[in-house]
Scaffold this motif. Structure first.
Motif, PDB file in Angstrom:
ATOM      1  N   SER A  54       5.401   7.875  -3.542  1.00  0.00           N
ATOM      2  CA  SER A  54       6.291   6.856  -3.826  1.00  0.00           C
ATOM      3  C   SER A  54       5.620   5.646  -4.038  1.00  0.00           C
ATOM      4  O   SER A  54       4.259   5.669  -3.822  1.00  0.00           O
TER       5      SER A  54
ATOM      6  N   LEU B  99      10.223   3.595   9.963  1.00  0.00           N
ATOM      7  CA  LEU B  99      10.137   3.358   8.446  1.00  0.00           C
ATOM      8  C   LEU B  99       9.800   4.906   8.084  1.00  0.00           C
ATOM      9  O   LEU B  99       9.469   5.840   8.734  1.00  0.00           O
ATOM     10  N   ASP B 100       9.769   4.954   6.583  1.00  0.00           N
ATOM     11  CA  ASP B 100       9.082   6.062   5.959  1.00  0.00           C
ATOM     12  C   ASP B 100       9.483   7.425   6.383  1.00  0.00           C
ATOM     13  O   ASP B 100       8.759   8.347   7.010  1.00  0.00           O
TER      14      ASP B 100
ATOM     15  N   MET C 126      15.930  -2.192   0.757  1.00  0.00           N
ATOM     16  CA  MET C 126      16.096  -2.338   2.145  1.00  0.00           C
ATOM     17  C   MET C 126      15.722  -3.949   2.524  1.00  0.00           C
ATOM     18  O   MET C 126      15.055  -4.664   1.608  1.00  0.00           O
ATOM     19  N   GLU C 127      16.075  -4.213   3.633  1.00  0.00           N
ATOM     20  CA  GLU C 127      15.593  -5.477   4.051  1.00  0.00           C
ATOM     21  C   GLU C 127      14.057  -5.327   4.113  1.00  0.00           C
ATOM     22  O   GLU C 127      13.414  -4.557   4.463  1.00  0.00           O
ATOM     23  N   TYR C 128      13.505  -6.694   3.863  1.00  0.00           N
ATOM     24  CA  TYR C 128      12.091  -6.755   3.805  1.00  0.00           C
ATOM     25  C   TYR C 128      11.664  -7.450   5.215  1.00  0.00           C
ATOM     26  O   TYR C 128      12.284  -8.680   5.431  1.00  0.00           O
ATOM     27  N   LEU C 129      11.013  -6.660   6.165  1.00  0.00           N
ATOM     28  CA  LEU C 129      10.632  -7.214   7.347  1.00  0.00           C
ATOM     29  C   LEU C 129       9.343  -8.077   7.405  1.00  0.00           C
ATOM     30  O   LEU C 129       8.377  -7.595   7.164  1.00  0.00           O
TER      31      LEU C 129
ATOM     32  N   LYS D 154      11.672   1.066  -2.593  1.00  0.00           N
ATOM     33  CA  LYS D 154      11.035   2.016  -2.596  1.00  0.00           C
ATOM     34  C   LYS D 154      11.403   3.129  -3.598  1.00  0.00           C
ATOM     35  O   LYS D 154      12.706   3.164  -3.532  1.00  0.00           O
TER      36      LYS D 154
ATOM     37  N   CYS E 107      12.736  -5.360   0.049  1.00  0.00           N
ATOM     38  CA  CYS E 107      11.808  -4.534  -0.002  1.00  0.00           C
ATOM     39  C   CYS E 107      12.405  -3.251  -0.957  1.00  0.00           C
ATOM     40  O   CYS E 107      13.654  -2.765  -0.688  1.00  0.00           O
TER      41      CYS E 107
ATOM     42  N   ALA F  26       0.731  -1.242   0.082  1.00  0.00           N
ATOM     43  CA  ALA F  26      -0.122   0.076  -0.175  1.00  0.00           C
ATOM     44  C   ALA F  26       0.878   1.234   0.249  1.00  0.00           C
ATOM     45  O   ALA F  26       1.660   1.559   1.147  1.00  0.00           O
ATOM     46  N   GLY F  27       0.777   1.956  -1.059  1.00  0.00           N
ATOM     47  CA  GLY F  27       1.853   2.810  -1.191  1.00  0.00           C
ATOM     48  C   GLY F  27       1.195   4.433  -0.871  1.00  0.00           C
ATOM     49  O   GLY F  27       0.119   4.789  -0.676  1.00  0.00           O
ATOM     50  N   GLY F  28       2.436   5.531  -0.701  1.00  0.00           N
ATOM     51  CA  GLY F  28       2.031   6.861  -0.173  1.00  0.00           C
ATOM     52  C   GLY F  28       1.503   7.599  -1.551  1.00  0.00           C
ATOM     53  O   GLY F  28       1.697   7.090  -2.595  1.00  0.00           O
TER      54      GLY F  28
ATOM     55  N   GLU G  63      10.136  10.233   4.199  1.00  0.00           N
ATOM     56  CA  GLU G  63       9.949  10.832   3.379  1.00  0.00           C
ATOM     57  C   GLU G  63       9.996  12.217   3.471  1.00  0.00           C
ATOM     58  O   GLU G  63      10.191  13.034   2.772  1.00  0.00           O
TER      59      GLU G  63
ATOM     60  N   LYS H 239       1.793   4.259  12.097  1.00  0.00           N
ATOM     61  CA  LYS H 239       1.579   3.313  10.792  1.00  0.00           C
ATOM     62  C   LYS H 239       3.086   3.222  10.028  1.00  0.00           C
ATOM     63  O   LYS H 239       3.176   2.559   9.150  1.00  0.00           O
ATOM     64  N   ASN H 240       4.045   3.989  10.453  1.00  0.00           N
ATOM     65  CA  ASN H 240       5.100   3.696   9.995  1.00  0.00           C
ATOM     66  C   ASN H 240       6.336   3.173  10.806  1.00  0.00           C
ATOM     67  O   ASN H 240       7.550   3.344  10.797  1.00  0.00           O
TER      68      ASN H 240
ATOM     69  N   ILE I 144       6.219   1.474  -3.343  1.00  0.00           N
ATOM     70  CA  ILE I 144       6.829   0.662  -2.560  1.00  0.00           C
ATOM     71  C   ILE I 144       6.317  -0.981  -2.721  1.00  0.00           C
ATOM     72  O   ILE I 144       5.353  -1.221  -3.118  1.00  0.00           O
TER      73      ILE I 144
HETATM   74  N1  ADP Z   1      11.347  -2.727   4.891  1.00  0.00           N
HETATM   75  C1  ADP Z   1       9.958  -3.260   4.932  1.00  0.00           C
HETATM   76  N2  ADP Z   1       9.616  -4.364   5.382  1.00  0.00           N
HETATM   77  C2  ADP Z   1       8.207  -4.665   5.319  1.00  0.00           C
HETATM   78  N3  ADP Z   1       7.335  -3.830   5.358  1.00  0.00           N
HETATM   79  C3  ADP Z   1       7.441  -2.656   4.861  1.00  0.00           C
HETATM   80  C4  ADP Z   1       9.014  -2.132   5.018  1.00  0.00           C
HETATM   81  N4  ADP Z   1       8.723  -0.917   4.626  1.00  0.00           N
HETATM   82  C5  ADP Z   1       7.307  -0.573   4.615  1.00  0.00           C
HETATM   83  N5  ADP Z   1       6.754  -1.643   4.926  1.00  0.00           N
HETATM   84  C6  ADP Z   1       5.243  -1.544   4.918  1.00  0.00           C
HETATM   85  O1  ADP Z   1       4.666  -0.777   3.818  1.00  0.00           O
HETATM   86  C7  ADP Z   1       3.900   0.206   4.372  1.00  0.00           C
HETATM   87  C8  ADP Z   1       4.177   1.654   3.559  1.00  0.00           C
HETATM   88  O2  ADP Z   1       5.591   1.860   3.510  1.00  0.00           O
HETATM   89  P1  ADP Z   1       6.067   3.360   3.839  1.00  0.00           P
HETATM   90  O3  ADP Z   1       7.405   3.348   3.936  1.00  0.00           O
HETATM   91  O4  ADP Z   1       5.346   3.592   4.812  1.00  0.00           O
HETATM   92  O5  ADP Z   1       5.465   4.104   2.754  1.00  0.00           O
HETATM   93  P2  ADP Z   1       4.440   5.121   2.319  1.00  0.00           P
HETATM   94  O6  ADP Z   1       5.191   6.361   2.056  1.00  0.00           O
HETATM   95  O7  ADP Z   1       3.767   4.461   1.322  1.00  0.00           O
HETATM   96  O8  ADP Z   1       3.715   5.157   3.382  1.00  0.00           O
HETATM   97  C9  ADP Z   1       4.459   0.416   5.756  1.00  0.00           C
HETATM   98  O9  ADP Z   1       3.339   1.025   6.528  1.00  0.00           O
HETATM   99  C10 ADP Z   1       4.743  -1.033   6.151  1.00  0.00           C
HETATM  100  O10 ADP Z   1       3.726  -1.835   6.595  1.00  0.00           O
END
Ligand code: ADP
Ligand code: MG
Length: 337
Positions: free
Chosen positions: A37, A216-217, A104-107, A52, A50, A32-34, A219, A204-205, A39
Protein backbone atom coordinates in the motif's frame (compact mmCIF):
# COMPACT_ATOMS: atom_id res chain seq x y z
CA UNK A 1 5.26 6.03 -7.73
CA UNK A 2 6.73 9.52 -7.66
CA UNK A 3 5.55 12.19 -5.22
CA UNK A 4 3.78 13.95 -8.12
CA UNK A 5 1.98 10.75 -9.16
CA UNK A 6 0.93 10.20 -5.56
CA UNK A 7 -0.50 13.70 -5.36
CA UNK A 8 -2.40 13.19 -8.62
CA UNK A 9 -3.91 10.00 -7.27
CA UNK A 10 -4.82 11.77 -4.02
CA UNK A 11 -6.61 14.54 -5.98
CA UNK A 12 -8.65 11.98 -7.87
CA UNK A 13 -9.55 10.16 -4.64
CA UNK A 14 -10.58 13.34 -2.84
CA UNK A 15 -12.80 14.34 -5.77
CA UNK A 16 -14.20 10.83 -6.28
CA UNK A 17 -15.22 10.63 -2.62
CA UNK A 18 -16.70 14.16 -2.75
CA UNK A 19 -14.52 15.22 0.15
CA UNK A 20 -13.31 18.38 -1.57
CA UNK A 21 -12.58 19.61 -5.10
CA UNK A 22 -9.33 18.19 -6.48
CA UNK A 23 -7.71 21.63 -6.35
CA UNK A 24 -8.30 21.85 -2.58
CA UNK A 25 -5.36 19.48 -2.06
CA UNK A 26 -2.47 21.64 -0.84
CA UNK A 27 -0.05 18.82 -0.20
CA UNK A 28 0.10 15.04 0.02
CA UNK A 29 2.95 13.64 2.06
CA UNK A 30 3.61 9.93 2.25
CA UNK A 31 3.87 8.12 5.59
CA UNK A 32 6.23 5.14 5.99
CA UNK A 33 4.47 2.60 3.80
CA UNK A 34 3.96 -1.13 3.84
CA UNK A 35 4.52 -3.65 1.07
CA UNK A 36 1.08 -3.57 -0.48
CA UNK A 37 0.00 0.00 0.00
CA UNK A 38 0.72 3.68 -0.23
CA UNK A 39 -0.36 5.75 2.75
CA UNK A 40 -0.16 9.49 3.21
CA UNK A 41 -1.42 12.59 4.95
CA UNK A 42 -3.27 15.13 2.84
CA UNK A 43 -3.66 18.83 3.60
CA UNK A 44 -7.04 20.07 2.36
CA UNK A 45 -6.55 23.60 3.69
CA UNK A 46 -9.23 23.50 6.37
CA UNK A 47 -8.33 20.00 7.55
CA UNK A 48 -5.94 17.10 7.15
CA UNK A 49 -7.00 13.59 6.23
CA UNK A 50 -5.16 10.29 5.85
CA UNK A 51 -5.42 8.25 2.63
CA UNK A 52 -4.37 4.70 1.87
CA UNK A 53 -4.22 3.06 -1.55
CA UNK A 54 -3.53 -0.38 -2.93
CA UNK A 55 -0.20 -0.28 -4.73
CA UNK A 56 -0.26 0.98 -8.26
CA UNK A 57 -1.19 -1.48 -10.94
CA UNK A 58 1.24 -4.37 -11.01
CA UNK A 59 2.32 -5.96 -14.29
CA UNK A 60 0.60 -9.25 -13.67
CA UNK A 61 -3.17 -9.00 -13.37
CA UNK A 62 -3.41 -11.80 -10.82
CA UNK A 63 -0.89 -10.07 -8.55
CA UNK A 64 -2.70 -6.77 -8.89
CA UNK A 65 -5.84 -8.38 -7.62
CA UNK A 66 -4.39 -9.09 -4.18
CA UNK A 67 -3.51 -5.50 -3.18
CA UNK A 68 -6.95 -4.29 -4.32
CA UNK A 69 -8.71 -6.98 -2.36
CA UNK A 70 -6.64 -6.19 0.71
CA UNK A 71 -7.33 -2.46 0.50
CA UNK A 72 -11.02 -3.20 0.32
CA UNK A 73 -10.78 -5.76 3.16
CA UNK A 74 -8.97 -3.20 5.30
CA UNK A 75 -11.70 -0.63 4.77
CA UNK A 76 -14.39 -3.21 5.47
CA UNK A 77 -12.59 -4.26 8.65
CA UNK A 78 -12.27 -0.65 9.83
CA UNK A 79 -15.95 -0.03 9.06
CA UNK A 80 -17.04 -3.13 10.94
CA UNK A 81 -14.75 -2.46 13.91
CA UNK A 82 -16.05 1.12 13.93
CA UNK A 83 -19.58 -0.22 14.32
CA UNK A 84 -18.45 -2.18 17.39
CA UNK A 85 -15.88 0.13 19.04
CA UNK A 86 -16.37 3.55 17.40
CA UNK A 87 -13.75 5.39 19.42
CA UNK A 88 -11.02 2.88 18.67
CA UNK A 89 -10.74 3.12 14.89
CA UNK A 90 -10.23 6.23 12.74
CA UNK A 91 -13.38 7.88 11.38
CA UNK A 92 -13.85 6.77 7.77
CA UNK A 93 -14.51 9.06 4.81
CA UNK A 94 -15.17 6.53 2.06
CA UNK A 95 -13.64 3.84 -0.16
CA UNK A 96 -13.18 4.40 -3.88
CA UNK A 97 -13.40 1.47 -6.27
CA UNK A 98 -12.05 3.66 -9.06
CA UNK A 99 -8.91 4.61 -7.11
CA UNK A 100 -8.60 1.46 -5.00
CA UNK A 101 -8.10 3.62 -1.98
CA UNK A 102 -9.83 5.14 1.01
CA UNK A 103 -9.78 8.20 3.21
CA UNK A 104 -9.90 8.34 6.99
CA UNK A 105 -9.39 10.67 9.88
CA UNK A 106 -5.77 11.76 10.29
CA UNK A 107 -4.84 11.17 13.91
CA UNK A 108 -2.58 13.96 14.86
CA UNK A 109 -1.70 15.84 18.01
CA UNK A 110 0.47 15.91 21.08
CA UNK A 111 -1.70 13.33 22.86
CA UNK A 112 -1.14 10.73 20.12
CA UNK A 113 1.70 8.22 20.19
CA UNK A 114 2.34 4.93 18.42
CA UNK A 115 2.08 2.12 21.01
CA UNK A 116 5.31 0.61 19.68
CA UNK A 117 7.19 3.88 20.24
CA UNK A 118 5.82 4.13 23.78
CA UNK A 119 6.93 0.56 24.54
CA UNK A 120 10.40 0.94 23.06
CA UNK A 121 10.81 4.18 25.05
CA UNK A 122 10.06 2.14 28.21
CA UNK A 123 7.03 4.28 29.01
CA UNK A 124 5.25 2.75 32.02
CA UNK A 125 2.23 0.90 30.59
CA UNK A 126 -1.18 2.26 31.59
CA UNK A 127 -3.12 -0.95 31.05
CA UNK A 128 -3.19 -0.49 27.25
CA UNK A 129 -2.74 -4.25 26.83
CA UNK A 130 -5.98 -4.96 28.70
CA UNK A 131 -7.79 -2.32 26.67
CA UNK A 132 -6.54 -3.83 23.41
CA UNK A 133 -7.61 -7.28 24.64
CA UNK A 134 -11.06 -5.91 25.40
CA UNK A 135 -11.34 -4.30 21.95
CA UNK A 136 -10.20 -7.37 20.02
CA UNK A 137 -12.53 -9.53 22.09
CA UNK A 138 -15.50 -7.29 21.30
CA UNK A 139 -14.71 -7.26 17.59
CA UNK A 140 -14.16 -11.02 17.40
CA UNK A 141 -17.39 -11.73 19.26
CA UNK A 142 -19.42 -9.30 17.13
CA UNK A 143 -18.15 -10.98 13.95
CA UNK A 144 -19.75 -14.27 15.02
CA UNK A 145 -23.28 -12.79 15.04
CA UNK A 146 -25.69 -14.43 12.63
CA UNK A 147 -26.13 -11.33 10.45
CA UNK A 148 -22.39 -10.63 10.03
CA UNK A 149 -21.40 -10.18 6.37
CA UNK A 150 -18.20 -12.13 5.76
CA UNK A 151 -18.19 -11.23 2.03
CA UNK A 152 -15.11 -8.96 2.09
CA UNK A 153 -13.18 -11.31 4.35
CA UNK A 154 -12.86 -14.53 2.38
CA UNK A 155 -9.14 -13.94 2.23
CA UNK A 156 -7.59 -17.20 3.37
CA UNK A 157 -5.33 -17.15 0.32
CA UNK A 158 -3.89 -13.74 1.24
CA UNK A 159 -3.54 -14.81 4.85
CA UNK A 160 -1.57 -17.83 3.73
CA UNK A 161 0.73 -15.71 1.59
CA UNK A 162 1.18 -12.87 4.12
CA UNK A 163 1.15 -14.71 7.41
CA UNK A 164 1.40 -18.50 7.30
CA UNK A 165 4.10 -18.84 4.62
CA UNK A 166 6.55 -16.11 5.67
CA UNK A 167 6.17 -16.67 9.39
CA UNK A 168 5.38 -20.26 10.27
CA UNK A 169 6.16 -22.29 7.14
CA UNK A 170 9.43 -20.47 6.48
CA UNK A 171 10.49 -20.95 10.10
CA UNK A 172 9.62 -24.64 9.80
CA UNK A 173 12.16 -24.83 6.97
CA UNK A 174 14.80 -23.31 9.24
CA UNK A 175 14.04 -25.64 12.17
CA UNK A 176 13.53 -29.16 10.80
CA UNK A 177 13.14 -30.65 14.28
CA UNK A 178 10.15 -28.36 14.89
CA UNK A 179 8.76 -28.45 11.36
CA UNK A 180 6.01 -30.94 12.05
CA UNK A 181 4.72 -28.88 14.95
CA UNK A 182 4.96 -25.56 13.08
CA UNK A 183 3.24 -27.00 10.02
CA UNK A 184 0.46 -28.43 12.18
CA UNK A 185 -0.12 -24.97 13.67
CA UNK A 186 -0.21 -23.49 10.14
CA UNK A 187 -2.66 -26.14 8.98
CA UNK A 188 -5.01 -25.36 11.87
CA UNK A 189 -4.94 -21.62 11.14
CA UNK A 190 -5.36 -22.22 7.43
CA UNK A 191 -8.70 -23.99 7.70
CA UNK A 192 -10.25 -21.82 10.45
CA UNK A 193 -13.10 -19.45 9.50
CA UNK A 194 -14.92 -18.77 12.76
CA UNK A 195 -14.13 -15.11 13.51
CA UNK A 196 -13.03 -11.95 11.73
CA UNK A 197 -9.28 -11.82 12.28
CA UNK A 198 -7.42 -8.51 11.90
CA UNK A 199 -4.18 -10.32 11.15
CA UNK A 200 -1.67 -7.63 12.20
CA UNK A 201 -2.51 -6.63 15.77
CA UNK A 202 0.89 -5.21 16.50
CA UNK A 203 1.91 -2.18 18.57
CA UNK A 204 3.16 -0.58 15.35
CA UNK A 205 -0.42 -0.62 14.08
CA UNK A 206 -1.99 0.85 17.21
CA UNK A 207 -2.00 4.54 18.02
CA UNK A 208 -2.72 5.65 21.59
CA UNK A 209 -4.86 8.77 21.91
CA UNK A 210 -4.67 9.91 25.51
CA UNK A 211 -4.19 6.25 26.39
CA UNK A 212 -7.11 4.96 24.26
CA UNK A 213 -5.92 2.47 21.60
CA UNK A 214 -6.89 3.15 18.00
CA UNK A 215 -6.55 0.15 15.71
CA UNK A 216 -5.09 0.55 12.20
CA UNK A 217 -3.78 -1.45 9.25
CA UNK A 218 -6.21 -4.29 8.68
CA UNK A 219 -4.81 -5.34 5.29
CA UNK A 220 -4.55 -8.97 6.39
CA UNK A 221 -8.19 -9.17 7.55
CA UNK A 222 -9.72 -12.58 6.99
CA UNK A 223 -12.13 -15.05 8.50
CA UNK A 224 -9.91 -17.21 10.64
CA UNK A 225 -8.91 -18.40 14.09
CA UNK A 226 -9.35 -15.93 16.96
CA UNK A 227 -6.18 -17.34 18.51
CA UNK A 228 -4.09 -15.71 15.80
CA UNK A 229 -4.85 -12.09 16.74
CA UNK A 230 -4.42 -12.80 20.43
CA UNK A 231 -1.12 -14.67 20.07
CA UNK A 232 0.18 -12.19 17.49
CA UNK A 233 -0.32 -9.23 19.81
CA UNK A 234 0.87 -11.05 22.94
CA UNK A 235 3.99 -12.13 21.06
CA UNK A 236 4.89 -8.49 20.53
CA UNK A 237 4.56 -7.91 24.26
CA UNK A 238 6.79 -10.92 24.97
CA UNK A 239 9.44 -9.60 22.58
CA UNK A 240 9.25 -6.14 24.19
CA UNK A 241 9.61 -7.83 27.59
CA UNK A 242 12.85 -9.39 26.36
CA UNK A 243 14.08 -6.10 24.94
CA UNK A 244 12.92 -3.54 27.53
CA UNK A 245 13.76 -4.87 31.01
CA UNK A 246 12.67 -1.64 32.69
CA UNK A 247 9.00 -2.43 32.00
CA UNK A 248 9.26 -6.24 31.86
CA UNK A 249 7.12 -7.03 34.94
CA UNK A 250 4.44 -4.60 33.73
CA UNK A 251 4.47 -6.20 30.27
CA UNK A 252 4.10 -9.70 31.70
CA UNK A 253 1.24 -8.46 33.85
CA UNK A 254 -0.15 -6.81 30.70
CA UNK A 255 -0.21 -10.19 28.94
CA UNK A 256 -2.28 -11.64 31.81
CA UNK A 257 -4.60 -8.67 31.79
CA UNK A 258 -4.99 -8.73 27.99
CA UNK A 259 -6.20 -12.32 28.21
CA UNK A 260 -8.63 -11.67 31.09
CA UNK A 261 -10.15 -8.71 29.24
CA UNK A 262 -10.29 -10.62 25.96
CA UNK A 263 -11.67 -13.85 27.42
CA UNK A 264 -14.67 -11.99 28.88
CA UNK A 265 -15.97 -11.73 25.28
CA UNK A 266 -15.41 -15.33 24.25
CA UNK A 267 -18.96 -16.51 23.79
CA UNK A 268 -18.35 -18.04 20.38
CA UNK A 269 -16.33 -21.04 21.50
CA UNK A 270 -14.89 -22.63 24.61
CA UNK A 271 -12.50 -20.04 26.11
CA UNK A 272 -10.22 -22.71 27.57
CA UNK A 273 -9.76 -24.38 24.20
CA UNK A 274 -8.99 -21.00 22.63
CA UNK A 275 -6.46 -20.27 25.37
CA UNK A 276 -4.69 -23.55 24.70
CA UNK A 277 -4.34 -22.60 21.01
CA UNK A 278 -3.02 -19.15 21.95
CA UNK A 279 -0.44 -20.66 24.28
CA UNK A 280 0.61 -23.16 21.62
CA UNK A 281 0.89 -20.52 18.90
CA UNK A 282 2.79 -17.96 20.97
CA UNK A 283 6.17 -19.72 21.01
CA UNK A 284 5.79 -20.42 17.28
CA UNK A 285 5.30 -16.72 16.59
CA UNK A 286 8.18 -15.84 18.92
CA UNK A 287 10.48 -18.04 16.88
CA UNK A 288 8.96 -16.78 13.62
CA UNK A 289 9.86 -13.18 14.47
CA UNK A 290 13.47 -14.31 14.93
CA UNK A 291 14.00 -16.87 12.17
CA UNK A 292 11.08 -16.16 9.82
CA UNK A 293 11.07 -13.90 6.78
CA UNK A 294 10.10 -10.80 8.76
CA UNK A 295 12.38 -10.63 11.81
CA UNK A 296 11.87 -7.83 14.34
CA UNK A 297 14.44 -5.12 13.81
CA UNK A 298 15.05 -4.02 17.40
CA UNK A 299 16.49 -7.22 18.92
CA UNK A 300 20.25 -7.71 19.06
CA UNK A 301 21.88 -11.11 18.48
CA UNK A 302 22.01 -11.98 22.20
CA UNK A 303 18.32 -11.16 22.56
CA UNK A 304 17.44 -13.19 19.47
CA UNK A 305 19.25 -16.18 20.94
CA UNK A 306 17.37 -15.68 24.20
CA UNK A 307 14.05 -15.75 22.38
CA UNK A 308 15.07 -18.99 20.61
CA UNK A 309 16.00 -20.54 23.96
CA UNK A 310 12.64 -19.57 25.38
CA UNK A 311 10.55 -20.54 22.37
CA UNK A 312 12.02 -23.88 21.34
CA UNK A 313 11.25 -25.85 24.54
CA UNK A 314 7.78 -24.28 24.64
CA UNK A 315 7.20 -25.46 21.09
CA UNK A 316 8.50 -28.93 21.78
CA UNK A 317 6.20 -29.35 24.79
CA UNK A 318 3.36 -26.83 24.53
CA UNK A 319 2.14 -25.10 27.70
CA UNK A 320 -1.36 -25.98 28.92
CA UNK A 321 -2.46 -22.35 28.93
CA UNK A 322 -1.24 -18.78 29.24
CA UNK A 323 -0.42 -19.01 32.93
CA UNK A 324 1.74 -22.05 32.26
CA UNK A 325 3.28 -20.20 29.31
CA UNK A 326 4.10 -17.18 31.47
CA UNK A 327 5.32 -19.33 34.35
CA UNK A 328 7.77 -21.05 32.09
CA UNK A 329 8.79 -17.75 30.53
CA UNK A 330 9.24 -15.98 33.83
CA UNK A 331 10.81 -19.02 35.40
CA UNK A 332 13.54 -18.99 32.74
CA UNK A 333 16.43 -16.96 34.15
CA UNK A 334 17.26 -15.57 30.72
CA UNK A 335 14.18 -13.36 30.56
CA UNK A 336 14.87 -11.97 34.03
CA UNK A 337 18.12 -10.60 32.60
N1 ADP B 1 -5.28 7.51 10.25
C1 ADP B 1 -4.01 7.71 10.60
N2 ADP B 1 -3.65 8.85 11.22
C2 ADP B 1 -2.36 9.06 11.58
N3 ADP B 1 -1.35 8.21 11.35
C3 ADP B 1 -1.65 7.06 10.72
C4 ADP B 1 -2.97 6.75 10.30
N4 ADP B 1 -2.94 5.55 9.69
C5 ADP B 1 -1.68 5.14 9.73
N5 ADP B 1 -0.88 6.03 10.35
C6 ADP B 1 0.56 5.92 10.58
O1 ADP B 1 1.16 5.39 9.41
C7 ADP B 1 1.82 4.16 9.69
C8 ADP B 1 1.59 3.21 8.53
O2 ADP B 1 0.19 2.98 8.39
P1 ADP B 1 -0.36 1.51 8.23
O3 ADP B 1 -1.83 1.60 8.00
O4 ADP B 1 0.13 0.70 9.37
O5 ADP B 1 0.29 1.11 6.86
P2 ADP B 1 1.30 -0.05 6.43
O6 ADP B 1 0.41 -1.02 5.74
O7 ADP B 1 2.21 0.69 5.54
O8 ADP B 1 1.97 -0.60 7.66
C9 ADP B 1 1.21 3.67 11.03
O9 ADP B 1 2.14 2.91 11.74
C10 ADP B 1 0.89 4.98 11.72
O10 ADP B 1 2.05 5.45 12.39
MG1 MG C 1 1.34 -0.99 9.58
Amino acid sequence: MTAADFETRVRRLVADLDLAPAEAVRSAERLAGGVASDIGVVDLGDRKICVKFALERLKVAAEWHAPVRRNRAEYAWLAFAGSVVPRSVPALFGWSAAENGFAMEYLDGSDIVLWKAALLAATTPKDEAATVGDLIGRIHAASTAGDFDDGPFKNAEDFRALRLDPYLRFTAGRHPALAERLDALSDGLDVARRVLVHGDVSPKNILLRGGTPILLDAECATMGDAAFDVAFCLNHLVLKAVHVPAIRPALIEGIRRFWIAYAAHVTFEDADALEVRVAALLPALMLARIDGKSPVEYLGEAERERVRQLAIPLLASPPSGLSAFLDRLVWDASIHG
